[in-house]
Design a protein around this motif. Structure first.
Motif, short mmCIF file in Angstrom:
data_model
loop_
_atom_site.label_atom_id
_atom_site.label_comp_id
_atom_site.label_asym_id
_atom_site.label_seq_id
_atom_site.Cartn_x
_atom_site.Cartn_y
_atom_site.Cartn_z
N PRO A 56 5.86 14.09 -2.87
CA PRO A 56 6.15 14.04 -1.43
C PRO A 56 7.51 13.38 -1.23
CG PRO A 56 3.93 13.20 -1.91
CD PRO A 56 4.64 13.32 -3.23
N SER A 57 8.45 14.12 -0.65
CA SER A 57 9.85 13.67 -0.73
C SER A 57 10.50 13.49 0.63
CB SER A 57 10.67 14.67 -1.55
OG SER A 57 10.27 14.63 -2.91
N GLY A 58 11.40 12.51 0.68
CA GLY A 58 12.23 12.27 1.85
C GLY A 58 13.67 12.14 1.41
N THR B 75 1.79 8.58 -2.65
CA THR B 75 2.87 7.72 -2.18
C THR B 75 2.41 6.62 -1.22
OG1 THR B 75 3.51 9.33 -0.50
CG2 THR B 75 4.69 9.41 -2.60
N ALA B 76 1.20 6.71 -0.69
CA ALA B 76 0.70 5.63 0.17
C ALA B 76 -0.82 5.70 0.22
CB ALA B 76 1.27 5.73 1.58
N LEU B 77 -1.45 4.64 0.71
CA LEU B 77 -2.90 4.67 0.96
C LEU B 77 -3.14 5.10 2.41
CD1 LEU B 77 -4.51 1.60 -0.83
CD2 LEU B 77 -3.93 3.85 -1.74
N LEU C 176 0.80 -1.23 0.00
CA LEU C 176 0.00 0.00 0.00
C LEU C 176 0.84 1.28 0.00
CD1 LEU C 176 -2.78 -0.98 2.60
CD2 LEU C 176 -2.52 -1.71 0.23
N ALA C 177 2.04 1.22 -0.55
CA ALA C 177 2.85 2.43 -0.72
C ALA C 177 3.58 2.35 -2.06
CB ALA C 177 3.85 2.59 0.42
N PHE C 178 4.01 3.52 -2.57
CA PHE C 178 4.59 3.55 -3.92
C PHE C 178 5.89 2.75 -4.01
CE2 PHE C 178 8.50 6.09 -4.25
CZ PHE C 178 8.63 6.54 -2.94
N LYS C 179 6.53 2.46 -2.87
CA LYS C 179 7.80 1.75 -2.92
C LYS C 179 7.67 0.38 -3.58
CE LYS C 179 10.38 4.18 0.60
NZ LYS C 179 9.39 5.18 1.09
N ASP C 180 6.46 -0.19 -3.55
CA ASP C 180 6.24 -1.47 -4.24
C ASP C 180 6.54 -1.35 -5.74
OD1 ASP C 180 5.34 -2.91 -1.98
OD2 ASP C 180 3.30 -2.17 -2.26
N PHE D 235 14.71 11.77 -1.60
CA PHE D 235 14.91 12.31 -2.94
C PHE D 235 14.99 11.21 -4.01
CE2 PHE D 235 16.97 15.05 -6.21
CZ PHE D 235 16.25 16.21 -6.04
N GLY D 236 14.60 9.97 -3.66
CA GLY D 236 14.67 8.89 -4.65
C GLY D 236 13.57 9.03 -5.69
N ASN D 237 12.36 9.29 -5.21
CA ASN D 237 11.21 9.36 -6.09
C ASN D 237 11.36 10.53 -7.08
OD1 ASN D 237 8.70 8.87 -7.14
ND2 ASN D 237 7.57 9.25 -5.26
N SER E 234 7.29 8.75 6.78
CA SER E 234 8.21 8.25 5.76
C SER E 234 9.00 9.38 5.10
CB SER E 234 7.45 7.45 4.70
OG SER E 234 6.79 6.38 5.33
N MET E 235 8.70 10.61 5.47
CA MET E 235 9.45 11.76 4.98
C MET E 235 10.28 12.40 6.10
SD MET E 235 6.26 13.02 2.69
CE MET E 235 6.69 14.75 2.56
N ASP E 236 10.39 11.72 7.23
CA ASP E 236 11.17 12.25 8.36
C ASP E 236 12.65 11.92 8.17
OD1 ASP E 236 8.80 13.05 9.40
OD2 ASP E 236 8.70 11.53 10.96
C1 LIG Z 1 9.51 6.52 1.02
C2 LIG Z 1 8.30 7.39 1.08
C3 LIG Z 1 8.35 8.76 0.74
C4 LIG Z 1 9.65 9.47 0.37
O1 LIG Z 1 10.17 9.02 -0.85
P1 LIG Z 1 11.70 9.35 -1.23
O2 LIG Z 1 11.96 8.55 -2.44
O3 LIG Z 1 12.52 8.89 -0.04
O4 LIG Z 1 11.81 10.82 -1.45
C5 LIG Z 1 7.17 9.50 0.75
N1 LIG Z 1 6.00 8.92 1.12
C6 LIG Z 1 5.91 7.63 1.46
C7 LIG Z 1 4.58 7.08 1.87
C8 LIG Z 1 7.04 6.81 1.45
O5 LIG Z 1 6.95 5.52 1.81
#
Ligand SMILES: *Cc1c(COP(=O)(O)O)cnc(C)c1O
Length: 491
Positions: free
Chosen positions: A271-273, A437-439, A126-130, A275-277, A328-330
């Motif tokens: 939405p960034s943490g 980026t997530a549900l 349930l998050a874009f990382k998938d 900077f990968g996305n 997830s952006m902390d």
């Molecule tokens: C990982 C994540 C982010 C941040 O993505 P980055 O690629 O680290 O910038 C933002 N939102 C969610 C829900 C995430 O899991």
């Protein structure tokens, strides 16, 4: 296509060009830099036209083959077809190969100003990382089988990354995952997501401590090079190049879905943490995708917003890092940011080395061009399409309420940060795409606070907390950790 390090010397990169498969299983380059293609592959208008009607898996194949030139086309096609299917993404209908697994939905439309959201969170966790991690699982299995090798992934998580990695690697031949998480510190939902996996190649280790203790353990084990080599230890963190490149695909998909011809442009808010996305968006733009703006959205941890407003990059100390409702952006520093800086300073790896040495010694650098600064490249940031904004807990709650009232849609907290910032940057005639980026179900506590009701859970997740859990609890003790790993790798 070969890859160079952001910190390489001209001699070392000429002597040692890296192919996609060479960097697939690794993390940092040996010189401490990050890998990037020596040149960005370009897309033509004719290619974009042809790609408009492709299903996601085939689009992914067309884009990845420009980067993974050492994987035979037929193999790559099979890998992308296996990854981006309706079996994995619940919003696509089974058996419908044309189903869009990252559909767009209009959130707001005001004259010629339009805000849309691209759904990226319908995979298993349930998050874009998938979107990237599922491909990585299949690529890893493929590469390891080819050389009859094994890999033991060792990492620490406070939530999204660890579960995405476990769901991507579960049941994969040649791969084990050892994932540390702080004992009793994750939400019940996130804990259940990870610990309910019963696959014999997944090892959940709950550490008595906080997330930093987990990360220190990972560092301690990784610094023991002989242990690392003997037990084939690897990582899947956000600097992994294959993860970044897999993310490039949905920028193309979003563009093609929002436009009807290649003269049109779109913008993205991300939405960034780490900077990968958004780094993937930068790469898509460098390949020639007609992107107008790339907007970095941060939460209270605004190290990136500060840079894109002022040109000053100042990493935060852990005491300065806030625990927020978009956790997830902390972040205190953005691990993929160096890739953009490399392009910004004209791919001068000497400069990159000096700037990041300064990050280590003085905590940051300044490209504002002001007195005593380290350079004036900040003036070029807008040419790369970049701008930024930040969002707070109060903004998050207000945005979730407002979008719910107007559309009936419940945003997750990270996506809400994106929508808040996107609204400040929409331009007439250019659709603004916010990446989801997530549900919301993953961050229900804040949804309850904002709306006074629970977020809806997708089918199959209703009673996840009641499932049997498999995990071990361990002290933050490096020797104990090493013997646990040794006992389970059998190496
Ligand atoms: C990982 C994540 C982010 C941040 O993505 P980055 O690629 O680290 O910038 C933002 N939102 C969610 C829900 C995430 O899991």
């Amino acid at each position: 296509m070969h890859y160079v390090s952001t910190r390489a010397t001209p001699e070392s990169s000429a002597r040692n060009p890296q192919a996609f498969s060479d960097i697939l299983l690794g993390g940092l380059a040996p010189d401490g830099g990050l890998f990037l293609p020596a040149e960005y592959p370009q897309v033509t208008g004719a290619e974009l036209d042809a790609w408009r009607k492709l299903p996601y898996a085939e689009l992914a194949y067309e884009i990845l083959r420009k980067f993974a030139t050492d994987i035979p086309d037929a193999d790559l096609k099979a890998l992308t077809a296996k990854t981006y299917t309706a079996d994995v993404y619940r919003n696509a209908r089974a058996g419908d190969s044309a189903a869009d697994i990252t559909p767009l939905r209009t959130l707001e439309s005001d004259g010629d100003k339009k805000l849309v959201m691209q759904a990226l969170s319908n995979g298993p966790t349930l998050a874009f990382k998938d979107m990237a991690m599922q491909l990585l699982g299949n690529l890893f299995e493929y590469a390891l089988a080819k050389n009859d090798e094994q890999l033991n992934i060792f990492g620490a998580t406070s939530g999204d990354t660890g579960s995405a990695a476990e769901y991507a690697m579960r049941g994969k031949r040649g791969i084990r995952v050892f994932m540390l998480s702080p004992h009793k510190k994750m939400s019940a939902f996130q804990t259940a997501q990870m610990f309910s996996l019963q696959d014999p190649n997944i090892f959940n280790i709950a550490v008595e401590g906080v997330f930093d203790d987990c990360q220190d353990m990972v560092k301690a084990v990784s610094n023991d090079l002989s242990f690392k080599a003997r037990h084939k230890i690897g990582t899947v963190n956000s600097i992994n190049w294959a993860r970044v490149v897999a993310q490039v695909v949905y920028y193309f998909r979003g563009y093609l879905a929002a436009t009807t011809n290649n003269a049109q442009k779109v913008s993205f808010t991300v939405p960034s943490g780490n900077f990968g996305n958004i780094c993937a968006g930068h790469i898509a733009r460098m390949m020639g995708l007609p992107i107008d703006q790339l907007i970095v959205a941060t939460n209270e941890n605004d190290v990136l917003d500060e840079f894109f407003r002022t040109g000053v990059y100042r990493v935060r100390k852990s005491a300065e890092t806030f625990h927020t409702s978009s956790p997830s952006m902390d972040i205190s520093k953005a691990s993929n940011f160096e890739r953009f800086v490399y392009d910004l300073v004209g791919r001068d790896s000497e400069r990159v080395r000096a700037l990041f040495r300064k990050v280590d010694t003085e905590g940051g650098f300044d490209l504002s061009g002001g007195p005593g600064s380290d350079g004036d490249e900040f003036a070029k940031v807008a040419q790369y399409g970049f701008a930024s904004g930040k969002s707070t807990h109060a903004d998050r709650l207000a945005t979730i309420r407002d979008v719910f009232t107007k559309t009936g849609l419940t945003l997750d907290t990270h996506t809400a940060d994106g929508v808040k910032v996107a609204r400040e940057h929409v331009r007439p005639g250019v659709p603004m795409i916010v990446l989801e980026t997530a549900l919301a179900a993953k961050f229900n506590e804040t949804i309850l606070e904002a709306l006074g009701r629970n977020a809806q859970r997708p089918a199959g997740f209703e009673n996840i907390e009641a499932l049997p859990q498999k995990f071990v609890v361990m002290q933050a003790n490096v020797d104990e950790m090493k013997s646990y790993i040794a006992a389970h790798t059998g190496l």
